[in-house]
Design a protein around this motif. Structure first.
Motif, PDB file in Angstrom:
ATOM      1  N   TRP A  42      48.969  60.204  -6.059  1.00 20.08           N
ATOM      2  CA  TRP A  42      50.197  59.436  -5.936  1.00 20.08           C
ATOM      3  C   TRP A  42      49.938  57.957  -6.196  1.00 20.08           C
ATOM      4  CZ3 TRP A  42      54.099  62.841  -4.559  1.00 20.08           C
ATOM      5  CH2 TRP A  42      53.693  64.029  -3.923  1.00 20.08           C
ATOM      6  N   ILE A  43      51.003  57.236  -6.502  1.00 20.67           N
ATOM      7  CA  ILE A  43      50.902  55.779  -6.538  1.00 20.67           C
ATOM      8  C   ILE A  43      50.579  55.259  -5.142  1.00 20.67           C
ATOM      9  CG2 ILE A  43      52.162  53.625  -6.956  1.00 20.67           C
ATOM     10  CD1 ILE A  43      53.821  55.126  -9.051  1.00 20.67           C
ATOM     11  N   ARG A  44      51.266  55.840  -4.162  1.00 19.30           N
ATOM     12  CA  ARG A  44      50.968  55.556  -2.755  1.00 19.30           C
ATOM     13  C   ARG A  44      50.941  56.880  -1.995  1.00 19.30           C
ATOM     14  NH1 ARG A  44      49.465  51.585  -4.475  1.00 19.30           N
ATOM     15  NH2 ARG A  44      50.036  49.408  -4.023  1.00 19.30           N
ATOM     16  N   SER A  45      49.839  57.139  -1.301  1.00 20.15           N
ATOM     17  CA  SER A  45      49.694  58.399  -0.572  1.00 20.15           C
ATOM     18  C   SER A  45      50.022  58.182   0.904  1.00 20.15           C
ATOM     19  CB  SER A  45      48.276  58.945  -0.727  1.00 20.15           C
ATOM     20  OG  SER A  45      47.335  58.037  -0.190  1.00 20.15           O
ATOM     21  N   ALA A  46      49.751  59.198   1.728  1.00 23.95           N
ATOM     22  CA  ALA A  46      50.047  59.101   3.155  1.00 23.95           C
ATOM     23  C   ALA A  46      48.895  58.408   3.880  1.00 23.95           C
ATOM     24  CB  ALA A  46      50.328  60.481   3.731  1.00 23.95           C
ATOM     25  N   ILE A  47      48.424  58.988   4.952  1.00 23.61           N
ATOM     26  CA  ILE A  47      47.422  58.330   5.799  1.00 23.61           C
ATOM     27  C   ILE A  47      46.011  58.563   5.257  1.00 23.61           C
ATOM     28  CG2 ILE A  47      46.463  58.250   8.129  1.00 23.61           C
ATOM     29  CD1 ILE A  47      49.209  59.142   9.144  1.00 23.61           C
ATOM     30  N   PRO A  48      45.189  57.525   5.160  1.00 25.95           N
ATOM     31  CA  PRO A  48      43.816  57.686   4.650  1.00 25.95           C
ATOM     32  C   PRO A  48      42.981  58.612   5.528  1.00 25.95           C
ATOM     33  CG  PRO A  48      44.446  55.371   4.712  1.00 25.95           C
ATOM     34  CD  PRO A  48      45.500  56.113   5.464  1.00 25.95           C
ATOM     35  N   SER A  49      41.936  59.140   4.945  1.00 22.97           N
ATOM     36  CA  SER A  49      41.067  60.110   5.613  1.00 22.97           C
ATOM     37  C   SER A  49      40.148  59.444   6.636  1.00 22.97           C
ATOM     38  CB  SER A  49      40.223  60.832   4.556  1.00 22.97           C
ATOM     39  OG  SER A  49      39.108  61.457   5.129  1.00 22.97           O
ATOM     40  N   ASN A  50      40.106  60.006   7.852  1.00 19.31           N
ATOM     41  CA  ASN A  50      39.162  59.528   8.852  1.00 19.31           C
ATOM     42  C   ASN A  50      37.725  59.844   8.454  1.00 19.31           C
ATOM     43  OD1 ASN A  50      38.247  58.627  11.572  1.00 19.31           O
ATOM     44  ND2 ASN A  50      37.749  60.801  11.796  1.00 19.31           N
ATOM     45  N   SER A  51      37.519  60.995   7.802  1.00 18.91           N
ATOM     46  CA  SER A  51      36.159  61.331   7.352  1.00 18.91           C
ATOM     47  C   SER A  51      35.623  60.263   6.412  1.00 18.91           C
ATOM     48  CB  SER A  51      36.156  62.695   6.650  1.00 18.91           C
ATOM     49  OG  SER A  51      36.496  63.729   7.536  1.00 18.91           O
ATOM     50  N   LEU A  52      36.476  59.785   5.506  1.00 16.98           N
ATOM     51  CA  LEU A  52      36.059  58.743   4.578  1.00 16.98           C
ATOM     52  C   LEU A  52      35.745  57.454   5.341  1.00 16.98           C
ATOM     53  CD1 LEU A  52      35.646  58.000   1.601  1.00 16.98           C
ATOM     54  CD2 LEU A  52      38.064  57.328   1.506  1.00 16.98           C
ATOM     55  N   ALA A  53      36.556  57.135   6.360  1.00 18.33           N
ATOM     56  CA  ALA A  53      36.315  55.932   7.152  1.00 18.33           C
ATOM     57  C   ALA A  53      34.998  56.036   7.919  1.00 18.33           C
ATOM     58  CB  ALA A  53      37.473  55.705   8.123  1.00 18.33           C
ATOM     59  N   CYS A  54      34.721  57.207   8.486  1.00 20.94           N
ATOM     60  CA  CYS A  54      33.474  57.402   9.244  1.00 20.94           C
ATOM     61  C   CYS A  54      32.255  57.278   8.346  1.00 20.94           C
ATOM     62  CB  CYS A  54      33.488  58.775   9.925  1.00 20.94           C
ATOM     63  SG  CYS A  54      34.599  58.921  11.340  1.00 20.94           S
ATOM     64  N   VAL A  55      32.267  57.999   7.233  1.00 21.72           N
ATOM     65  CA  VAL A  55      31.112  57.996   6.341  1.00 21.72           C
ATOM     66  C   VAL A  55      30.932  56.625   5.707  1.00 21.72           C
ATOM     67  CG1 VAL A  55      30.124  58.990   4.241  1.00 21.72           C
ATOM     68  CG2 VAL A  55      31.234  60.475   5.924  1.00 21.72           C
ATOM     69  N   SER A  56      32.028  55.981   5.337  1.00 18.71           N
ATOM     70  CA  SER A  56      31.937  54.643   4.758  1.00 18.71           C
ATOM     71  C   SER A  56      31.251  53.683   5.718  1.00 18.71           C
ATOM     72  CB  SER A  56      33.341  54.134   4.414  1.00 18.71           C
ATOM     73  OG  SER A  56      33.287  52.822   3.899  1.00 18.71           O
ATOM     74  N   ALA A  57      31.636  53.735   7.002  1.00 20.51           N
ATOM     75  CA  ALA A  57      31.022  52.850   7.994  1.00 20.51           C
ATOM     76  C   ALA A  57      29.541  53.150   8.166  1.00 20.51           C
ATOM     77  CB  ALA A  57      31.752  52.990   9.329  1.00 20.51           C
ATOM     78  N   LEU A  58      29.175  54.437   8.167  1.00 15.45           N
ATOM     79  CA  LEU A  58      27.773  54.821   8.328  1.00 15.45           C
ATOM     80  C   LEU A  58      26.930  54.382   7.131  1.00 15.45           C
ATOM     81  CD1 LEU A  58      28.268  58.387   9.830  1.00 15.45           C
ATOM     82  CD2 LEU A  58      27.445  56.364  11.034  1.00 15.45           C
ATOM     83  N   VAL A  59      27.491  54.525   5.932  1.00 14.16           N
ATOM     84  CA  VAL A  59      26.753  54.127   4.730  1.00 14.16           C
ATOM     85  C   VAL A  59      26.603  52.611   4.664  1.00 14.16           C
ATOM     86  CG1 VAL A  59      26.842  54.067   2.207  1.00 14.16           C
ATOM     87  CG2 VAL A  59      27.344  56.195   3.416  1.00 14.16           C
ATOM     88  N   VAL A  60      27.667  51.890   4.984  1.00  7.06           N
ATOM     89  CA  VAL A  60      27.572  50.423   5.004  1.00  7.06           C
ATOM     90  C   VAL A  60      26.518  49.978   6.021  1.00  7.06           C
ATOM     91  CG1 VAL A  60      28.807  48.306   5.630  1.00  7.06           C
ATOM     92  CG2 VAL A  60      29.913  50.018   4.168  1.00  7.06           C
ATOM     93  N   ASP A  61      26.495  50.634   7.170  1.00  3.18           N
ATOM     94  CA  ASP A  61      25.474  50.312   8.178  1.00  3.18           C
ATOM     95  C   ASP A  61      24.068  50.572   7.640  1.00  3.18           C
ATOM     96  OD1 ASP A  61      24.568  49.866  11.059  1.00  3.18           O
ATOM     97  OD2 ASP A  61      23.852  51.909  10.691  1.00  3.18           O
ATOM     98  N   ALA A  62      23.907  51.687   6.917  1.00  6.31           N
ATOM     99  CA  ALA A  62      22.597  52.002   6.340  1.00  6.31           C
ATOM    100  C   ALA A  62      22.186  50.950   5.311  1.00  6.31           C
ATOM    101  CB  ALA A  62      22.631  53.396   5.707  1.00  6.31           C
TER     102      ALA A  62
END
Length: 629
Positions: A42-62
């Motif tokens: 979509w041009i604009r979707s619904a609510i972003p994925s929590n899994s993506l938020a969790c993994v993104s934070a863990l990878v940035v921390d790494a």
């Protein structure tokens, strides 16, 4: 663990790790395909994925801890494919650039997204890009069927590494280093060791990523694990039966980090927020932030049907900012609920539960499953009519009973040799994937569509608004937009609310592996007609609902002069509850005993209080229930 060799030899001879000075890490939350084989974007979707938020934070921390060494620069690209195109050529250019390593992680992949995820991985693996996949499909299959599950055969065939379990606190470090060194293992299995959620990086996505959703809501989890035993659920087999929680301090950190990005609305993805032992501490902290600093949040939470019995729970979560609540109603027939091991759902308390929530300005969504073995077309439609009449629910989320890989239902059916559709793309809870014992395939497909149309007719949606006015619930626009999404999504887009978006994008060059590319004249003619028809339907529905809202809200502030009443917002004697009586033929010995014991307890309470107030047991007519917050 299976005795499998490293898949490093399939990566096509990457540059020596010693020569790598730049690493591009692509975190991709794959979408699924529509029925024509095109990715749902979509041009604009619904609510972003929590899994993506969790993994993104863990990878940035790494990366901040320099897991690749002090001299390696990294870039992390978090992509939600429901609103952003996965640029395969860009990943390949990064892969082929001198001194650069490209690493791809397919994040939070559910069963219906597995075919799309594999199609993303296919050209990358052919070019030698290291790819690892995680999520409920991988973890559920391995948890219930073992590491050699045939449901994961395509990942093994393509040389895609699999990550099972949860990634906290630093389990991704090993995956990242192995990918960097071109030595990815076939499987990283952490299912037997569920980590603490305290003291680990909190879920976080960049504000720009969140703003690609039309709601501007983000998501995070405060707890994992579930004590219940629902047979259709995968959560208990992946995250376990033991609950684990974040602290109130970590919640405050999540809120502050997001507020700095301009994000203050959140979906709390805990499967059951009411069973999080820290719920009151969370609410107190959010109330404190609002009162002392003016930092106000809006929340969507998921709870069970018994949450209203927790003293002070509803009042406190609403004060903390909850404005939308999703309740796992699932069904109104005791035999169906017990068949799914959902004994905690008590239909005799459904009305009380809904009206307790209705004392506050919240929008109530309820999940409802059809296709249980005892269901028939007639019983399903009768149940929908009964819910419309007797429960003041705002929106109803219809699902087809689906044996998801990772659930007890799937494992039992597989062991029994029962046919299940081999196309995982259909495992989205909106497609039939098994045969029903009492309905033909065509009949179940038809009644699933008919149930939604029956609930979301304009007369009932107007009734929803009138109930909200009488109960002084407000939230007219939020209610209207939810009704539009739940009504129009399945009808015109073929998607459920969680997959809903604005402005569907269909690329003729992106089609499911094995399907031919369509003729441009045929494709664009159909796309144009579909877009025009869908837009017209949305405009018509929006116009009709705006009129219903205006009609209902004319009496706002004058409810005492122009009262509205119907069965759903009326008090009812427990001994004469229509939900109980009209589903009596589908009751069970356990449900009857429970209902009888409840009536006895209520009668004892009445007798005990007989000397301190009027006896309401003989009240002839139900009294309206109302009140303001």
């Amino acid at each position: 663990m299976l005795d499998l060799p490293s898949i490093a030899g399939k990566t096509g001879g990457l540059s020596s790790p010693a020569s790598v000075r730049h690493v591009d890490i692509w975190l991709i939350k794959a979408t699924r395909y529509d029925d024509d084989g095109y990715p749902i974007r979509w041009i604009r979707s619904a609510i972003p994925s929590n899994s993506l938020a969790c993994v993104s934070a863990l990878v940035v921390d790494a990366m901040e801890r320099r897991v690749f060494g002090p001299d390696v620069e990294t870039r992390v690209h978090a992509i939600d494919e429901t609103n952003t195109r996965v640029d395969i050529p860009a990943i390949l250019r990064s892969h082929r650039a001198e001194g650069t390593r490209a690493i791809v992680m397919l994040v939070g992949v559910q069963t219906n997204q597995f075919p799309r995820a594999m199609d993303i991985a296919r050209p990358l693996r052919q070019a030698g890009v290291p790819v690892c996949i995680g999520g409920f499909h991988v973890s559920g299959c391995i948890a219930m069927l073992g590491e050699d599950a045939e449901e994961l055969a395509l990942a093994r065939e393509l040389g895609v590494s699999q990550f099972a379990g949860e990634a906290e606190p630093d389990r991704l470090d090993e995956v990242l280093r192995d990918a960097f060194d071109d030595t990815l293992k076939p499987i990283y299995n952490h299912l037997d060791d569920q980590p603490s959620l305290q003291g680990v990086p909190v879920p976080l996505l960049p504000g720009a990523t969140v703003r690609r959703s039309f709601t501007h809501w983000s998501s995070f989890d405060l707890g994992r694990g579930c004590p219940f035993e629902c047979s259709f659920c995968t959560i208990i087999n992946v995250q376990g039966r033991k609950s684990r929680f974040r602290t109130a301090d970590e919640l405050e950190s999540i809120v502050r980090l997001n507020a700095a990005e301009g994000v203050t609305k959140f979906f709390v993805t805990d499967d059951n927020f009411a069973r999080n032992r820290n719920w009151e501490a969370y609410c107190d902290r959010l109330i404190e932030l609002r009162e002392k600093e003016g930092l106000e949040v809006r929340l969507l939470i998921q709870v069970d049907t018994m949450a209203h019995r927790i003293p002070g729970f509803i009042d406190k979560v609403v004060a903390a900012g909850v404005r939308l609540v999703f309740i796992g109603l699932e069904n109104i027939n005791p035999d169906n609920l017990e068949a799914a091991k959902k004994r905690q759902n008590r239909i005799e308390e459904y009305r009380e539960m809904v009206l307790e929530w209705k004392r506050h300005p919240v929008v109530i969504s309820c999940g409802y499953i059809i296709g249980f073995p005892a269901d028939t077309r007639e019983s399903i439609l009768r149940d929908v009519d009964l819910i419309k009449r007797e429960l003041a629910i705002d929106v109803l989320y219809f699902n087809i009973l689906t044996p998801l890989p990772g659930s007890e239902d799937h494992k039992k059916m597989k062991q029994a040799g029962v046919w299940m559709d081999p196309d995982f793309n259909k495992y989205d809870l909106n497609h039939r994937v098994t045969h029903h014992p009492r309905m033909s395939d065509a009949e179940l497909d038809a009644v699933f569509d008919e149930a939604s149309r029956r609930y979301y007719d304009f007369a009932h949606m107007e009734r929803v608004f009138k109930r909200r006015v009488q109960l002084r619930n407000g939230m007219r626009l939020t209610t209207m937009y939810n009704l539009i999404a739940y009504r129009q999504g399945p009808r015109y887009e073929g998607v459920a609310f969680a997959e809903f978006g604005l402005g569907r994008i269909i690329d003729r060059h992106e089609r499911r592996y094995g399907l031919p590319r369509e003729n441009p004249v045929t494709f664009y003619a159909r796309y144009g007609w579909r877009s025009a028809r869908t837009l017209a339907a949305y405009v018509y529905t929006y116009g009709r609902l705006r009129l219903s809202v205006a009609k209902a809200w004319r009496v706002w502030g004058k409810q005492d002069l122009y009262p509205y009443a119907d069965e759903a917002i009326a008090a009812v004697e427990a001994a004469h509850d229509p939900l109980v009586h009209e589903t009596a033929a589908r009751s069970t010995p356990y449900a009857r005993r429970r209902q009888e014991n409840r009536l006895k307890a209520m009668n004892r309470d009445v007798l005990a209080e007989a000397g301190s107030g009027p006896d309401l047991a003989g009240q002839a007519e139900p009294a309206p229930v109302g009140g303001s917050t």
